[in-house]
Motif scaffolding. Structure first.
Motif, PDB file in Angstrom:
ATOM      1  N   ILE A  13     157.479  50.465  82.694  1.00 15.00           N
ATOM      2  CA  ILE A  13     157.937  50.649  81.308  1.00 15.00           C
ATOM      3  C   ILE A  13     156.913  50.044  80.362  1.00 15.00           C
ATOM      4  N   HIS A  14     156.508  50.807  79.366  1.00 12.16           N
ATOM      5  CA  HIS A  14     155.605  50.322  78.317  1.00 12.16           C
ATOM      6  C   HIS A  14     156.333  50.454  76.993  1.00 12.16           C
ATOM      7  N   GLU A  15     156.533  49.338  76.290  1.00 10.14           N
ATOM      8  CA  GLU A  15     157.312  49.400  75.060  1.00 10.14           C
ATOM      9  C   GLU A  15     156.561  48.936  73.810  1.00 10.14           C
ATOM     10  N   ASP A  16     155.273  49.122  73.789  1.00 11.08           N
ATOM     11  CA  ASP A  16     154.482  48.833  72.598  1.00 11.08           C
ATOM     12  C   ASP A  16     154.183  50.171  71.914  1.00 11.08           C
ATOM     13  N   THR A  17     153.099  50.265  71.160  1.00 13.68           N
ATOM     14  CA  THR A  17     152.727  51.531  70.544  1.00 13.68           C
ATOM     15  C   THR A  17     152.524  52.572  71.638  1.00 13.68           C
TER      16      THR A  17
END
Length: 67
Positions: A13-17
């Motif tokens: 999971i990547h939750e930045d820009t």
């Protein structure tokens, strides 16, 4: 598929820009990956990728992945 035959998977999971998520098998085979912006239609969206996880959950069910 029986629970004893469930395949282990890894969820990234990547939750930045450009938030998004990916699903791969324990041997490194990619099952799916999606950027949240493709589903939410918000370019360069950030935050927790809820729609991406829902989309990948469908793939996990299709391949019989363990939860």
């Amino acid at each position: 598929m029986l629970p004893s035959e469930a395949k282990p998977v890894l969820l990234g999971i990547h939750e930045d820009t450009n938030a998004g998520a990916a699903l791969i098998t324990s041997d490194g085979t990619p099952l799916g990956a999606v950027a949240e912006g493709r589903l939410s239609r918000v370019k360069y969206g950030s935050g927790f990728p809820r729609e991406s996880l829902g989309w990948l959950a469908g793939i996990a069910d299709d391949v019989g992945a363990s939860r």
